[in-house]
Design a protein around this motif. Structure first.
Motif: not given
Length: 281
Positions: A17-22, A42, A129, A171
């Motif tokens: 479910a991790i959503q990394h910032e750009q 990506v 994380q 992720k």
């Protein structure tokens, strides 16, 4: 190694479910390029794709044979290590292919196993994380017994193991390193440390998120500050020096239930290090 034998080391399901910032995935600062996430879904940008094509053309021109399982991601990692300079990329590519083809870098022998079982180098716990934590107890390492070439082989195997069994493409692609020096001087650190770091940086591009150096002596601290004068801001930000008075900051990055008591966590200090242990919630 049987993949199923180490399935207990896989990333927790929540990591998906991790959503990394750009800016975590990829960023540009002035003329410097950085990327921490290469896998998953990506997308590579036009600048990266352009340099992939340039390097592929140069590889073909020079007749360099790539390993059978080589991917576009592998090419891009070499480009980042070579700082987008094609000539430097070719040199690093050849060195990486040689490393990848050397079985001594990927197979566990008796001396390496004893080193890992003794807890000189081990992994335990994950940060907030889900990045795995890798520990190197530098102050315990006898340089005469464990010279540079041995350290390179052992780290190559071990980091490859962590990458294979404890990551999740897109992720979790990075780790945290904790190096405990316990006030040893510069000359007490593993011999050829510069070559060791250079080899790991080439063969595990983009994997390091943070490196915490614990209990640095004045000599180690001054040596790093001297070297830092030649580092860019991104490289500097990855290195954190903690003394006994500032060790509490480690808990800002790593949950206490993922830390041993000697590092101010809640988990009893490990007595078994290899195969890796998992912190129980």
């Amino acid at each position: 190694m049987d993949q199923s034998e180490y399935s207990y080391l896989q990333c927790p399901a929540q990591a998906a479910a991790i959503q990394h910032e750009q800016l975590y995935i990829r960023k540009t600062e002035k003329d410097k390029q950085y990327r921490k996430i290469f896998g998953g879904d990506v997308q590579y940008d036009q600048f990266e794709i352009q340099h992939i094509k340039l390097l592929e053309e140069e590889i073909q021109k020079k007749g360099i044979k790539l390993p059978e399982n080589w991917t576009q991601t592998d090419t891009l990692k070499i480009i980042y290590n070579g700082k987008f300079k094609i000539k430097d990329c070719i040199e690093r590519l050849i060195a990486h292919i040689t490393w990848r083809a050397n079985p001594n870098m990927h197979n566990l022998n008796k001396q390496m196993q004893e080193f890992l079982e003794a807890g000189f180098l081990y992994t335990f716990g994950r940060d907030y994380q889900f990045r795995p934590i890798i520990y190197l107890e530098a102050y315990r390492i006898d340089q005469k017994k464990y010279p540079k070439d041995f350290m390179i082989q052992t780290l190559s195997f071990f980091l490859g193991f962590v990458k294979k069994h404890m990551m999740m493409p897109g992720k979790v692609e990075n780790w945290i390193c904790v190096i405990d020096t316990k006030d040893i001087g510069v000359f007490g650190l593993p011999s050829g440390l510069g070559d060791i770091i250079k080899t790991m940086a080439l063969n595990f591009v983009g994997c390091l998120h943070k490196m915490y150096v614990l209990n640095p002596s004045t000599g180690v601290d001054l040596s790093w500050k001297a070297g830092a004068a030649f580092m860019d801001d991104e490289s500097k930000s990855k290195n954190v020096f903690l003394t006994k008075k500032t060790l509490e900051k480690l808990k800002e990055a790593i949950p206490q239930d993922q830390l041993e008591k000697k590092y101010l966590g809640n988990v009893d200090n490990l007595t078994q290090f290899w195969p890796p242990q998992v912190a129980k919630k």
